[in-house]
Design a protein around this motif. Sequence first.
Motif, PDB file in Angstrom:
ATOM      1  N   UNK A  77      14.802   5.448  12.013  1.00 34.68           N
ATOM      2  CA  UNK A  77      15.949   5.128  11.154  1.00 34.68           C
ATOM      3  C   UNK A  77      15.950   6.058   9.937  1.00 34.68           C
ATOM      4  N   UNK A  78      17.063   6.751   9.679  1.00 32.18           N
ATOM      5  CA  UNK A  78      17.098   7.720   8.578  1.00 32.18           C
ATOM      6  C   UNK A  78      16.705   7.132   7.229  1.00 32.18           C
ATOM      7  N   UNK A  79      17.118   5.900   6.954  1.00 33.50           N
ATOM      8  CA  UNK A  79      16.797   5.310   5.658  1.00 33.50           C
ATOM      9  C   UNK A  79      15.295   5.035   5.529  1.00 33.50           C
ATOM     10  N   UNK A  80      14.638   4.772   6.636  1.00 32.04           N
ATOM     11  CA  UNK A  80      13.194   4.565   6.585  1.00 32.04           C
ATOM     12  C   UNK A  80      12.456   5.879   6.358  1.00 32.04           C
ATOM     13  N   UNK A  81      12.933   6.943   6.992  1.00 30.89           N
ATOM     14  CA  UNK A  81      12.339   8.258   6.761  1.00 30.89           C
ATOM     15  C   UNK A  81      12.493   8.655   5.305  1.00 30.89           C
ATOM     16  N   UNK A  82      13.683   8.418   4.748  1.00 32.84           N
ATOM     17  CA  UNK A  82      13.907   8.764   3.350  1.00 32.84           C
ATOM     18  C   UNK A  82      13.023   7.950   2.416  1.00 32.84           C
ATOM     19  N   UNK A  83      12.816   6.683   2.730  1.00 36.16           N
ATOM     20  CA  UNK A  83      11.936   5.858   1.915  1.00 36.16           C
ATOM     21  C   UNK A  83      10.484   6.348   2.014  1.00 36.16           C
ATOM     22  N   UNK A  84      10.060   6.743   3.212  1.00 32.23           N
ATOM     23  CA  UNK A  84       8.708   7.294   3.371  1.00 32.23           C
ATOM     24  C   UNK A  84       8.530   8.567   2.552  1.00 32.23           C
ATOM     25  N   UNK A  85       9.534   9.417   2.574  1.00 23.23           N
ATOM     26  CA  UNK A  85       9.459  10.654   1.790  1.00 23.23           C
ATOM     27  C   UNK A  85       9.455  10.347   0.295  1.00 23.23           C
ATOM     28  N   UNK A  86      10.233   9.365  -0.105  1.00 26.68           N
ATOM     29  CA  UNK A  86      10.256   8.979  -1.519  1.00 26.68           C
ATOM     30  C   UNK A  86       8.893   8.453  -1.949  1.00 26.68           C
ATOM     31  N   UNK A  87       8.295   7.640  -1.106  1.00 23.46           N
ATOM     32  CA  UNK A  87       6.969   7.100  -1.429  1.00 23.46           C
ATOM     33  C   UNK A  87       5.939   8.226  -1.575  1.00 23.46           C
ATOM     34  N   UNK A  88       6.010   9.205  -0.708  1.00 23.51           N
ATOM     35  CA  UNK A  88       5.071  10.317  -0.791  1.00 23.51           C
ATOM     36  C   UNK A  88       5.273  11.097  -2.082  1.00 23.51           C
ATOM     37  N   UNK A  89       6.528  11.400  -2.421  1.00 27.03           N
ATOM     38  CA  UNK A  89       6.806  12.149  -3.647  1.00 27.03           C
ATOM     39  C   UNK A  89       6.246  11.439  -4.869  1.00 27.03           C
ATOM     40  N   UNK A  90       6.418  10.108  -4.906  1.00 27.32           N
ATOM     41  CA  UNK A  90       5.983   9.341  -6.079  1.00 27.32           C
ATOM     42  C   UNK A  90       4.471   9.144  -6.116  1.00 27.32           C
ATOM     43  N   UNK A  91       3.843   9.002  -4.953  1.00 32.74           N
ATOM     44  CA  UNK A  91       2.411   8.700  -4.917  1.00 32.74           C
ATOM     45  C   UNK A  91       1.561   9.899  -5.281  1.00 32.74           C
ATOM     46  N   UNK A  92       2.000  11.110  -4.957  1.00 35.21           N
ATOM     47  CA  UNK A  92       1.113  12.264  -5.166  1.00 35.21           C
ATOM     48  C   UNK A  92       0.854  12.567  -6.643  1.00 35.21           C
ATOM     49  N   UNK A  93       1.836  12.783  -7.520  1.00 32.95           N
ATOM     50  CA  UNK A  93       3.264  13.003  -7.268  1.00 32.95           C
ATOM     51  C   UNK A  93       3.543  14.479  -6.985  1.00 32.95           C
ATOM     52  N   UNK A 121       0.831  -1.199   0.000  1.00 35.13           N
ATOM     53  CA  UNK A 121       0.000   0.000   0.000  1.00 35.13           C
ATOM     54  C   UNK A 121       0.863   1.246   0.000  1.00 35.13           C
ATOM     55  N   UNK A 122       0.351   2.301  -0.618  1.00 36.22           N
ATOM     56  CA  UNK A 122       1.069   3.558  -0.656  1.00 36.22           C
ATOM     57  C   UNK A 122       0.586   4.497   0.419  1.00 36.22           C
ATOM     58  N   UNK A 123       1.181   5.682   0.500  1.00 28.39           N
ATOM     59  CA  UNK A 123       0.794   6.666   1.504  1.00 28.39           C
ATOM     60  C   UNK A 123      -0.684   7.045   1.400  1.00 28.39           C
ATOM     61  N   UNK A 124      -1.306   7.227   2.545  1.00 30.36           N
ATOM     62  CA  UNK A 124      -2.688   7.695   2.604  1.00 30.36           C
ATOM     63  C   UNK A 124      -2.686   9.154   3.045  1.00 30.36           C
ATOM     64  N   UNK A 125      -3.587   9.940   2.454  1.00 26.21           N
ATOM     65  CA  UNK A 125      -3.621  11.342   2.824  1.00 26.21           C
ATOM     66  C   UNK A 125      -5.036  11.896   2.788  1.00 26.21           C
ATOM     67  N   UNK A 126      -5.161  13.101   3.346  1.00 22.65           N
ATOM     68  CA  UNK A 126      -6.420  13.837   3.388  1.00 22.65           C
ATOM     69  C   UNK A 126      -6.308  14.994   2.400  1.00 22.65           C
ATOM     70  N   UNK A 127      -7.311  15.146   1.569  1.00 20.89           N
ATOM     71  CA  UNK A 127      -7.362  16.275   0.651  1.00 20.89           C
ATOM     72  C   UNK A 127      -8.197  17.385   1.281  1.00 20.89           C
ATOM     73  N   UNK A 128      -7.649  18.577   1.433  1.00 18.51           N
ATOM     74  CA  UNK A 128      -8.397  19.672   2.077  1.00 18.51           C
ATOM     75  C   UNK A 128      -9.738  19.949   1.406  1.00 18.51           C
TER      76      UNK A 128
END
Length: 247
Positions: free
Chosen positions: A45-61, A2-9
């Motif tokens: 863990x820094x690498x996990x934070x970076x992966x989370x940020x990467x996933x967000x960038x790609x999912x939106x994008x 699953x990818x990042x979940x978000x709220x749209x204003x």
Amino acid sequence: MTGPAWITPDWPAPPTVRALATTRSGGVSEPPYGSLNLAGHVGDEPEQVQENRRRLRRAVPLPAEPLWLAQAHGTVVVDAACARAGVVADGSFSRHPGLVCTVLTADCLPLLLCDTGGTVVAAVHAGWRGLAAGIIEQAVRALGRPGRRLLAWLGPAIGPTAFEVGPEVRQAFIQQDAAAEHAFHPGRGDRYLANLYALARQRLARVHVTAVYGGHWCTVGDAERFFSYRRDGLTGRMAALVWLAPC
């Protein structure tokens, strides 16, 4: 996977304005940061934070890497066009398409702003200290638009039945505006329950921003969707992002 979940204003922003607020779902971080922790300063863990940020960038994008701030509960609002990642500030604004203004929260209020013409946006981190010190007023000044021409969206924050504070917090607001008394209700002993959303609306109204949307969540009470520092202590952070769409 699953990818990042978000709220749209849920605000009537112009089509040039894009915005979202993440939840805690869709990342790779392990408990107590599970799973979409986007903050690098909470012990994850820094690498996990970076992966989370990467996933967000790609999912939106996203059009660019978000401007990640070093938030300090102050009133500094920077121009995203000339600020670097890690700048000490609690808000950023942009008049340039493709620059992503971002704040991180886990109970404090994420506030997004845009003008009705869709030419300028801002993201603000507003805890009670920032609100009392004038972070909203500073952000509105930075946008350079009359308050009546602005829209505001209040993202997920600690709700009015969970935000217990001391009498000094209540006094900090009332000494500036007697109407702030209505945002506090008696709690246990000498404590009060503070309505962070109501306080933000009051401060916005003082600078003539009355088109205000959102403001109906409680991060403490919804552990499935939201991080909460008040509830968990050691935890992750969610992001609220706003940007002008590239041409």
